[in-house]
Design a protein around this motif. Structure first.
Motif, PDB file in Angstrom:
ATOM      1  N   ILE A  21       0.858  -1.187   0.000  1.00 18.43           N
ATOM      2  CA  ILE A  21       0.000   0.000   0.000  1.00 18.43           C
ATOM      3  C   ILE A  21       0.890   1.231   0.000  1.00 18.43           C
ATOM      4  O   ILE A  21       1.757   1.380   0.869  1.00 18.43           O
ATOM      5  CB  ILE A  21      -0.931   0.022   1.227  1.00 18.43           C
ATOM      6  N   ILE A  22       0.691   2.097  -0.979  1.00 19.50           N
ATOM      7  CA  ILE A  22       1.480   3.322  -1.075  1.00 19.50           C
ATOM      8  C   ILE A  22       0.634   4.471  -0.532  1.00 19.50           C
ATOM      9  O   ILE A  22      -0.356   4.870  -1.131  1.00 19.50           O
ATOM     10  CB  ILE A  22       1.897   3.612  -2.534  1.00 19.50           C
ATOM     11  N   GLY A  23       1.018   4.967   0.626  1.00 20.71           N
ATOM     12  CA  GLY A  23       0.281   6.054   1.256  1.00 20.71           C
ATOM     13  C   GLY A  23      -0.458   5.577   2.496  1.00 20.71           C
ATOM     14  O   GLY A  23      -1.209   4.604   2.447  1.00 20.71           O
ATOM     15  N   GLY A  24      -0.240   6.277   3.605  1.00 22.44           N
ATOM     16  CA  GLY A  24      -0.808   5.847   4.877  1.00 22.44           C
ATOM     17  C   GLY A  24      -1.780   6.839   5.477  1.00 22.44           C
ATOM     18  O   GLY A  24      -1.757   7.082   6.690  1.00 22.44           O
ATOM     19  N   GLY A  25      -2.652   7.415   4.639  1.00 20.32           N
ATOM     20  CA  GLY A  25      -3.756   8.212   5.147  1.00 20.32           C
ATOM     21  C   GLY A  25      -4.928   7.310   5.481  1.00 20.32           C
ATOM     22  O   GLY A  25      -4.763   6.106   5.734  1.00 20.32           O
ATOM     23  N   LEU A  26      -6.127   7.849   5.453  1.00 17.80           N
ATOM     24  CA  LEU A  26      -7.305   7.067   5.841  1.00 17.80           C
ATOM     25  C   LEU A  26      -7.503   5.844   4.958  1.00 17.80           C
ATOM     26  O   LEU A  26      -7.737   4.740   5.449  1.00 17.80           O
ATOM     27  CB  LEU A  26      -8.557   7.951   5.788  1.00 17.80           C
ATOM     28  N   ALA A  27      -7.440   6.033   3.646  1.00 15.16           N
ATOM     29  CA  ALA A  27      -7.678   4.917   2.729  1.00 15.16           C
ATOM     30  C   ALA A  27      -6.607   3.844   2.870  1.00 15.16           C
ATOM     31  O   ALA A  27      -6.902   2.642   2.952  1.00 15.16           O
ATOM     32  CB  ALA A  27      -7.742   5.424   1.288  1.00 15.16           C
ATOM     33  N   GLY A  28      -5.343   4.265   2.916  1.00 12.89           N
ATOM     34  CA  GLY A  28      -4.253   3.298   3.026  1.00 12.89           C
ATOM     35  C   GLY A  28      -4.311   2.514   4.321  1.00 12.89           C
ATOM     36  O   GLY A  28      -4.156   1.282   4.338  1.00 12.89           O
ATOM     37  N   LEU A  29      -4.543   3.200   5.432  1.00 16.08           N
ATOM     38  CA  LEU A  29      -4.567   2.533   6.737  1.00 16.08           C
ATOM     39  C   LEU A  29      -5.771   1.609   6.887  1.00 16.08           C
ATOM     40  O   LEU A  29      -5.645   0.510   7.438  1.00 16.08           O
ATOM     41  CB  LEU A  29      -4.559   3.576   7.851  1.00 16.08           C
ATOM     42  N   CYS A  30      -6.941   2.034   6.393  1.00 14.43           N
ATOM     43  CA  CYS A  30      -8.120   1.159   6.490  1.00 14.43           C
ATOM     44  C   CYS A  30      -7.936  -0.094   5.644  1.00 14.43           C
ATOM     45  O   CYS A  30      -8.314  -1.197   6.062  1.00 14.43           O
ATOM     46  CB  CYS A  30      -9.385   1.917   6.081  1.00 14.43           C
ATOM     47  N   ASN A  31      -7.351   0.043   4.460  1.00 15.24           N
ATOM     48  CA  ASN A  31      -7.010  -1.138   3.662  1.00 15.24           C
ATOM     49  C   ASN A  31      -6.070  -2.057   4.433  1.00 15.24           C
ATOM     50  O   ASN A  31      -6.256  -3.273   4.468  1.00 15.24           O
ATOM     51  CB  ASN A  31      -6.331  -0.712   2.350  1.00 15.24           C
ATOM     52  N   ALA A  32      -5.049  -1.461   5.026  1.00 10.55           N
ATOM     53  CA  ALA A  32      -4.048  -2.258   5.751  1.00 10.55           C
ATOM     54  C   ALA A  32      -4.676  -3.035   6.901  1.00 10.55           C
ATOM     55  O   ALA A  32      -4.395  -4.224   7.103  1.00 10.55           O
ATOM     56  CB  ALA A  32      -2.944  -1.333   6.270  1.00 10.55           C
ATOM     57  N   ILE A  33      -5.544  -2.372   7.669  1.00 13.04           N
ATOM     58  CA  ILE A  33      -6.203  -3.035   8.800  1.00 13.04           C
ATOM     59  C   ILE A  33      -7.122  -4.145   8.307  1.00 13.04           C
ATOM     60  O   ILE A  33      -7.119  -5.259   8.852  1.00 13.04           O
ATOM     61  CB  ILE A  33      -6.984  -2.002   9.640  1.00 13.04           C
ATOM     62  N   HIS A  34      -7.921  -3.846   7.294  1.00 10.72           N
ATOM     63  CA  HIS A  34      -8.893  -4.814   6.764  1.00 10.72           C
ATOM     64  C   HIS A  34      -8.173  -6.065   6.246  1.00 10.72           C
ATOM     65  O   HIS A  34      -8.527  -7.196   6.614  1.00 10.72           O
ATOM     66  CB  HIS A  34      -9.682  -4.146   5.641  1.00 10.72           C
ATOM     67  N   LEU A  35      -7.152  -5.872   5.422  1.00  9.93           N
ATOM     68  CA  LEU A  35      -6.470  -7.012   4.797  1.00  9.93           C
ATOM     69  C   LEU A  35      -5.668  -7.815   5.814  1.00  9.93           C
ATOM     70  O   LEU A  35      -5.650  -9.051   5.771  1.00  9.93           O
ATOM     71  CB  LEU A  35      -5.567  -6.511   3.668  1.00  9.93           C
ATOM     72  N   SER A  36      -5.020  -7.124   6.749  1.00 12.43           N
ATOM     73  CA  SER A  36      -4.243  -7.838   7.771  1.00 12.43           C
ATOM     74  C   SER A  36      -5.152  -8.595   8.731  1.00 12.43           C
ATOM     75  O   SER A  36      -4.761  -9.612   9.310  1.00 12.43           O
ATOM     76  CB  SER A  36      -3.358  -6.858   8.544  1.00 12.43           C
ATOM     77  N   LYS A  37      -6.370  -8.114   8.898  1.00 12.76           N
ATOM     78  CA  LYS A  37      -7.357  -8.795   9.739  1.00 12.76           C
ATOM     79  C   LYS A  37      -7.618 -10.211   9.235  1.00 12.76           C
ATOM     80  O   LYS A  37      -7.970 -11.106   9.993  1.00 12.76           O
ATOM     81  CB  LYS A  37      -8.645  -7.962   9.721  1.00 12.76           C
TER      82      LYS A  37
END
Length: 387
Positions: A21-37
């Motif tokens: 994921i390139i970019g750690g704003g709202l969209a990047g972080l929510c993707n990261a949390i969802h996928l790592s879940k």
């Protein structure tokens, strides 16, 4: 920069991840949390250190609350303020108020990005503070190269790098070739303002959002055209001669005390149409399209775009989506279904309010027919997210 076991040092590395994921704003972080879940190995690359203030309206529609709950995030545990009412004023100082159809909440990006980043690390997401210089797609694999000479390979790449980036230039995205004639200014202040209200006050060439966030701070964030701003020597001069022509804004700025020494500002903001998929990268948040701030729903759109992307990526990884081509087609379809009308409505509404006579006429109509205002608001907001 503080490192921990979930953060890579800025040293040369050749890592493989399932998703980058390139970019750690709202969209990047929510993707990261969802996928790592769901057990995915995720590397998130963000150029800034957390926490950091960003130029942002800091109002979020309640439509995203079910999804945040799914991600195990409750913004009200961290001081988020419930917002139920809306107020709008024109350049002629005419005002109208309404109940927000779904309601929303106020929380600073400083707070929310930090909460989400901590949750991502708790889930095992690797967060790298670095800048991406190049992304190549070859033989069905992404190769991502960074400023600190890191190199990563992954099957999936998500672009969540915001409004405007060097990567947009590198990829020769169509919107980047066009003029970006807007700039925005934001400051937090202390003063009197109703906790349950979000206000949008128009002035010649722009408008300012006002709402409470955590710790009893008031967020003042305005956007204007560069052509209007450049006639004045600095921010104070512009505010005194233009912004303060709106009596509500003049009272707000003059009767409050700045929390920060200096306001934040960003320029070259573009509202041009963007493609949700570019060079096989799934674009999320402002990287995929930016709603006019007048409509006050960009943060919830960023969060929702992460839900769309993550669900499809998980279906692709477990074989329910058979090909990358199908994945990209479904993402474009679902993104357009969710956001295309909102963006068009936002552009149209903003265009109307830039014209003083039309804005005054609209306000007169809305005063006589107040039930129309919630209907207009709904055009730029969605329904409560289904999980």
């Amino acid at each position: 920069m503080t490192q921990d076991k979930h953060t890579i040092d800025n040293k040369k590395s050749n890592s493989v991840a399932e998703i980058i994921i390139i970019g750690g704003g709202l969209a990047g972080l929510c993707n990261a949390i969802h996928l790592s879940k769901f057990g995915k190995k995720v590397i998130l690359i963000e150029k800034n250190e957390y926490p950091k203030h960003k130029v942002c309206g800091e109002y979020i529609s309640n439509e995203v609350l079910p999804y945040l709950e799914f991600l195990e995030i409750n913004p009200f545990d961290f001081g988020a303020v419930k917002i139920e009412n809306f107020q709008l004023s024109t350049t002629k100082n005419k005002v109208i108020s309404a109940k927000l159809p779904l309601g929303g909440f106020g929380i600073s990006r400083y707070q929310l990005d930090f909460i989400l980043s901590e949750k991502a690390k708790e889930n095992g997401v690797v967060i790298l503070q670095d800048s991406v210089l190049n992304v190549d797609f070859k033989d069905d694999i992404f190769i991502v190269e960074t400023k600190e000479n890191n190199s990563f390979k992954s099957e999936i790449c998500i672009g969540a790098f915001g409004k405007r980036s060097l990567l947009d230039v590198k990829m020769e995205r169509e919107f980047i070739q066009k003029k970006s004639p807007y700039l925005a200014v934001k400051i937090h202040v202390k003063g009197d303002f109703p906790e349950d209200l979000v206000a949008l006050h128009n002035f010649k060439g722009g408008y300012c959002g006002v709402s409470k966030v955590e710790n009893n701070a008031i967020n003042l964030c305005y956007i204007t055209s560069f052509s209007a701003f450049k006639k004045y020597k600095n921010i104070d001069d512009f505010q005194e001669n233009v912004v303060f022509k709106n009596r509500f804004l003049k009272a707000m700025f003059q009767n409050s005390k700045p929390i920060w020494e200096q306001p934040l500002s960003i320029s070259q903001i573009s509202f041009e149409t963007k493609k949700p998929v570019e060079n096989h990268i799934l674009m999320c948040g402002d990287s995929a399209g930016m709603i006019h701030p007048l409509c006050g729903n960009g943060m919830s759109m960023a969060i929702q775009s992460a839900q769309i992307a993550s669900k499809l990526i998980l279906n692709y990884s477990n074989g329910k989506i058979e090909s990358r081509k199908e994945l990209e087609k479904l993402y474009i379809t679902q993104w357009n279904k969710q956001f295309k009308w909102r963006l068009k409505a936002g552009h149209f509404i903003a265009m109307l309010f830039r014209k003083d006579r039309i804005a005054s006429f609209l306000l007169a109509v809305l005063k006589k027919l107040p039930f129309l205002l919630p209907i207009i608001i709904k055009q730029t907001h969605g329904k409560s997210i289904k999980i």
